[in-house]
Design a protein around this motif. Structure first.
Motif, PDB file in Angstrom:
ATOM      1  N   ARG A 102      25.812  52.456  66.707  1.00 46.37           N
ATOM      2  CA  ARG A 102      26.322  53.702  66.103  1.00 46.37           C
ATOM      3  C   ARG A 102      26.597  53.552  64.606  1.00 46.37           C
ATOM      4  O   ARG A 102      26.726  54.535  63.880  1.00 46.37           O
TER       5      ARG A 102
ATOM      6  N   ASP B  28      23.824  41.297  64.372  1.00 45.36           N
ATOM      7  CA  ASP B  28      24.955  40.375  64.431  1.00 45.36           C
ATOM      8  C   ASP B  28      25.081  39.714  63.049  1.00 45.36           C
ATOM      9  O   ASP B  28      24.103  39.186  62.520  1.00 45.36           O
TER      10      ASP B  28
ATOM     11  N   PHE C  82      39.416  53.372  58.191  1.00 46.39           N
ATOM     12  CA  PHE C  82      40.699  52.699  58.353  1.00 46.39           C
ATOM     13  C   PHE C  82      41.507  52.936  57.081  1.00 46.39           C
ATOM     14  O   PHE C  82      41.207  52.394  56.023  1.00 46.39           O
TER      15      PHE C  82
ATOM     16  N   ASP D 105      35.169  41.637  56.573  1.00 42.07           N
ATOM     17  CA  ASP D 105      36.298  42.303  57.246  1.00 42.07           C
ATOM     18  C   ASP D 105      36.086  42.293  58.759  1.00 42.07           C
ATOM     19  O   ASP D 105      35.889  43.343  59.376  1.00 42.07           O
TER      20      ASP D 105
ATOM     21  N   LEU E  97      26.987  45.163  64.021  1.00 43.31           N
ATOM     22  CA  LEU E  97      26.333  44.973  65.306  1.00 43.31           C
ATOM     23  C   LEU E  97      26.168  46.270  66.102  1.00 43.31           C
ATOM     24  O   LEU E  97      25.257  46.403  66.915  1.00 43.31           O
TER      25      LEU E  97
HETATM   26  N1  SAH Z   1      35.135  46.874  57.511  1.00 43.77           N
HETATM   27  C1  SAH Z   1      35.181  48.106  58.263  1.00 43.77           C
HETATM   28  C2  SAH Z   1      35.912  47.953  59.584  1.00 43.77           C
HETATM   29  C3  SAH Z   1      35.404  46.886  60.469  1.00 43.77           C
HETATM   30  S1  SAH Z   1      35.781  47.179  62.141  1.00 43.77           S
HETATM   31  C4  SAH Z   1      35.824  49.202  57.450  1.00 43.77           C
HETATM   32  O1  SAH Z   1      36.500  48.926  56.486  1.00 43.77           O
HETATM   33  O2  SAH Z   1      35.639  50.358  57.802  1.00 43.77           O
HETATM   34  C5  SAH Z   1      34.945  45.839  62.854  1.00 43.77           C
HETATM   35  C6  SAH Z   1      33.453  46.057  63.000  1.00 43.77           C
HETATM   36  O3  SAH Z   1      32.889  44.783  63.289  1.00 43.77           O
HETATM   37  C7  SAH Z   1      33.039  46.962  64.161  1.00 43.77           C
HETATM   38  O4  SAH Z   1      32.296  48.047  63.638  1.00 43.77           O
HETATM   39  C8  SAH Z   1      32.172  46.070  65.059  1.00 43.77           C
HETATM   40  O5  SAH Z   1      31.032  46.735  65.572  1.00 43.77           O
HETATM   41  C9  SAH Z   1      31.740  44.988  64.097  1.00 43.77           C
HETATM   42  N2  SAH Z   1      31.389  43.686  64.675  1.00 43.77           N
HETATM   43  C10 SAH Z   1      32.062  42.942  65.567  1.00 43.77           C
HETATM   44  N3  SAH Z   1      31.437  41.761  65.784  1.00 43.77           N
HETATM   45  C11 SAH Z   1      30.332  41.756  64.999  1.00 43.77           C
HETATM   46  C12 SAH Z   1      29.281  40.822  64.767  1.00 43.77           C
HETATM   47  N4  SAH Z   1      29.260  39.643  65.389  1.00 43.77           N
HETATM   48  N5  SAH Z   1      28.326  41.142  63.889  1.00 43.77           N
HETATM   49  C13 SAH Z   1      28.341  42.345  63.251  1.00 43.77           C
HETATM   50  N6  SAH Z   1      29.320  43.254  63.419  1.00 43.77           N
HETATM   51  C14 SAH Z   1      30.297  42.976  64.285  1.00 43.77           C
END
Ligand code: SAH
Length: 396
Positions: A255, A280, A205, A301, A252
């Protein structure tokens, strides 16, 4: 000009468009039934049919389309698109000249004068994201301008406009020479692997560029770092390159593990010295507490909304709880990088969530970030300024 559709703006909303608000919202329009084909040019008018603005019809979850001009005589043609794109590129000259960075946004929708699409540049590759069928109908004009600029490797696109505003899985290649992915882009001297042809997300991002740099340069050294919602581990890479003693990445998605290994590998970091955990985050908090793990620096994030089997997380509701969970596994005087991309509230409210999470415990805000300058914001459209990052230190 006789067959231009006129959209009548309700009296209460007229002042918005007089103040150059760029979004055509559903609740502002008295006769939405006049809209037929996405991409059609419309005029916003008052109850006496006096011109307010012109725009296009393109359905997004945000609204019915975007204003393109407040000047009745301005034509929406190839030259219009050309001028907007050239102006946007001119504003990014410092990025083009930065030897350490070759991935950045060159066109940011309404922030650059045309809502509904963005263009990112990844070391010679363009990625266009289209957010409605309406804007997609102008595709030829955008591609033509990129062609005129010349000298690119290939153009890819993401269509993000199925009925739920989601990514349409399709062939993302548009033209040029197909890339071999991942390509390795540079950001402030760090390497990141980018896949332009593998689903909605590309691996990084770009809007967090300045935060990654700050983590590497100012906050990571000698620290035990936890990166939650880590996706491809981009923050972990920055921390490791900033001499963190160790990073732990938690996401979570299955991949995320191979993607994170890839990001470490392209930076020559031994990923076996790092922890990459598919779990999670809310379960990880419990696990870490049970094992009495503590971290010096924690990155938070989360997505704006997330639904896992056990939890529904909404930033607007659950951020204080997230801070609280984090504090339980943060070392004395530890630092939290609290981030959100939720556009529905501003910085002040976000700081309120953080304050509630600290629940009387003392802390100090060290630094704040919003969008970097390549993510141009339209000053009449605050929602476009979605990113909020607060770096906060626990005192004691
Ligand atoms: N911080 C990352 C972007 C996060 S995108 C960066 O800077 O590149 C959001 C991510 O949160 C996704 O990969 C998704 O799989 C993960 N996600 C969503 N809910 C979650 C949960 N309950 N526990 C762990 N990961 C989670």
């Amino acid at each position: 000009m006789t067959n231009i559709v006129e959209l009548k703006v309700k009296p209460d909303f007229i002042k918005h468009y007089k103040n150059k608000y760029p979004l055509i919202t559903k609740d502002a329009i008295a006769n939405p039934g006049a809209l037929s084909e996405e991409g059609m040019i419309v005029h916003l008018v008052d109850q006496h049919s006096r011109f307010l603005a012109k725009g296009y019809y393109g359905k997004q979850n945000k609204g019915l389309g975007w204003v393109l001009s407040f000047n009745e005589n301005e034509k929406v043609d190839t030259v219009f698109f050309k001028n907007k794109i050239l102006a946007a590129i001119n504003k990014r000259q410092s990025y083009y000249h930065d030897e350490n960075t070759n991935a950045f946004r060159i066109f940011n929708g309404e922030g650059d004068g045309i809502g509904g699409f963005t263009i990112d540049y990844f070391d010679g590759y363009y990625l266009i994201s289209w957010y409605s069928k309406g804007i997609y109908s102008f595709k030829d004009k955008v591609i033509r301008e990129l062609d005129e600029l010349g000298d690119y490797k290939a153009i890819y696109e993401k269509k993000r406009f199925d009925t739920k505003g989601q990514y349409v899985d399709d062939n993302d290649f548009v033209k040029g020479e197909q890339g071999e992915f991942p390509i390795i882009i540079k950001e402030n001297g760090m390497n990141y692997a980018v896949h332009l042809n593998d689903g909605a997300m590309v691996g990084i991002f770009l809007d967090q560029r300045d935060v990654r740099k700050a983590i590497r340069d100012k906050y990571a050294k000698g620290k035990n770092v936890l990166n939650t919602f880590s996706y491809t581990g981009a923050f972990s890479v920055a921390a490791a390159l900033g001499d963190a003693t160790k990073t732990t990445s938690v996401d979570l998605a299955g991949r995320s593990k191979s993607k994170t290994i890839e990001q470490f590998a392209v930076n020559g970091i031994d990923y076996e010295q790092q922890d990459i955990i598919v779990m999670d985050v809310f379960d990880y908090f419990k696990y870490a507490k049970r094992k009495e793990l503590k971290f010096d620096l924690v990155v938070l994030d989360p997505p704006s909304f997330a639904r896992s089997k056990k939890h529904t997380f909404s930033t607007a509701k659950d951020y204080p709880g997230l801070i609280q969970d984090t504090l339980a596994i943060t070392e004395k005087n530890g630092i939290i990088v609290a981030s959100t991309n939720n556009a529905s509230f501003g910085m002040k409210k976000f700081k309120g969530f953080i304050d509630r999470g600290f629940n009387g415990m003392k802390y100090k805000i060290l630094e704040e970030f919003s969008l970097p300058s390549d993510f141009q914001v339209n000053r009449n459209f605050n929602q476009g300024n979605y990113l909020k990052v607060v770096i906060v230190q626990k005192l004691g």
